[in-house]
Design an enzyme around this catalytic site. Structure first.
Site, PDB file in Angstrom:
ATOM      1  N   ASP A   1       0.861  -1.191   0.000  1.00 49.81           N
ATOM      2  CA  ASP A   1       0.000   0.000   0.000  1.00 49.81           C
ATOM      3  C   ASP A   1       0.897   1.241   0.000  1.00 49.81           C
ATOM      4  O   ASP A   1       1.281   1.739   1.057  1.00 49.81           O
ATOM      5  CB  ASP A   1      -0.898  -0.027   1.251  1.00 49.81           C
ATOM      6  CG  ASP A   1      -1.898   1.122   1.254  1.00 49.81           C
ATOM      7  OD1 ASP A   1      -2.205   1.636   0.165  1.00 49.81           O
ATOM      8  OD2 ASP A   1      -2.374   1.495   2.344  1.00 49.81           O
TER       9      ASP A   1
ATOM     10  N   GLU B   1      -2.786  -2.035  -4.873  1.00 52.69           N
ATOM     11  CA  GLU B   1      -4.066  -1.427  -5.230  1.00 52.69           C
ATOM     12  C   GLU B   1      -3.877  -0.551  -6.464  1.00 52.69           C
ATOM     13  O   GLU B   1      -2.845   0.108  -6.587  1.00 52.69           O
ATOM     14  CB  GLU B   1      -4.537  -0.557  -4.062  1.00 52.69           C
ATOM     15  CG  GLU B   1      -6.021  -0.308  -4.039  1.00 52.69           C
ATOM     16  CD  GLU B   1      -6.423   0.421  -2.757  1.00 52.69           C
ATOM     17  OE1 GLU B   1      -7.178  -0.151  -1.968  1.00 52.69           O
ATOM     18  OE2 GLU B   1      -5.967   1.561  -2.559  1.00 52.69           O
TER      19      GLU B   1
ATOM     20  N   ASP C   1      -2.316   1.092   7.401  1.00 43.26           N
ATOM     21  CA  ASP C   1      -1.616   0.900   6.130  1.00 43.26           C
ATOM     22  C   ASP C   1      -1.190  -0.555   5.960  1.00 43.26           C
ATOM     23  O   ASP C   1      -1.312  -1.120   4.871  1.00 43.26           O
ATOM     24  CB  ASP C   1      -0.385   1.817   6.053  1.00 43.26           C
ATOM     25  CG  ASP C   1      -0.764   3.275   6.243  1.00 43.26           C
ATOM     26  OD1 ASP C   1      -1.760   3.697   5.629  1.00 43.26           O
ATOM     27  OD2 ASP C   1      -0.079   3.982   6.998  1.00 43.26           O
TER      28      ASP C   1
END
Lengths: 161, 161
Positions: free
Chosen positions: B7, B67, B139
């Site tokens: 991330d 992502e 996170d």
């Protein structure tokens, strides 16, 4: 003292090296790193990383200069440029080479004398300022322009101190 | 088989590792890489790069998941996120670890069951799906969610083949 100029982009990152001796500039090398748009982005970034490491290990620059980013209206282009830029800035950082950012018009002003200059004018001045240099393409010419600008502003900064 | 979830962000990049054995998931490790906003961006990128290399050399993941980027309205934020993202994707690429991108709602769907889920729901499901795991922060919890999503879609993809 050697200066590395960098012009990041995912498709073609330009680089250029100049040498500074007793306040005179000399051309050392320039090139560009083309990556295939059909390859995964991760692999394209790895090619940029490995090539820049080779450039640094070959020419041992002491300082690096990069253009402040051109913010695109298209967020997808901006993120791609950001990714290339991150990997390009990483290379000198890993060798503890300081990186200075310059606004595009400051670079043009340093090289051509005015803030609004065409690409061709920049290339013409790069050739005049660095005798014997024939930039490989527009990207490496821009990278050399950044190195030249860094030489100029660095001198000015030193004078002020 | 180990999956690395990532991330990326310049201020705090999350990472998480899960192990897959006979189609079951197991928590291995997670963490986050905070960088000081007062440091030069080049040095912050170098910290992210070095820490991720260490994570990869310690846990030897086989595949990585990330992502798809959240496109910000603010171009300056987008370029910063892009820079972090480029450096984060570079790490697995340098170890020839394939990186797969997933849309945010696909990750939530895989972990929570619906595409629109709050951060807390994601974290709750990460803890349920990975018994014994207490994510270090939001996170790293998001990074573990990406690894879980990759496990799910990877299975689905394999079934299709």
């Amino acid at each position: 003292m050697r200066i590395l100029g960098l012009d990041p982009s995912l498709s073609s990152t330009g680089w250029g090296i100049i040498e500074v001796e007793s306040n005179k500039m000399k051309y050392v090398a320039d090139g560009f790193i083309k990556t295939d748009p059909k390859m995964p982005i991760a692999d394209r970034l790895a090619i940029i990383h490995r090539t820049l490491n080779e450039v640094i290990e070959t020419y041992h620059p002491d300082e690096a200069a990069i253009e402040q980013v051109f913010l695109n209206d298209n967020p997808t282009s901006t993120i791609k440029l950001g990714m290339a830029r991150g990997v390009v800035i990483l290379a000198p950082a890993l060798y503890a080479i300081p990186v200075t950012e310059y606004e595009p018009n400051k670079i043009k002003k340093a090289v051509v004398g005015v803030g609004k200059a065409a690409k061709e004018q920049v290339e013409t001045m790069v050739k005049i300022l660095l005798p014997g240099c024939k930039p490989k393409n527009n990207d490496s010419s821009d990278a050399l322009a950044m190195a030249i600008a860094h030489f100029n502003y660095r001198g000015a900064r030193n004078l002020k101190m």
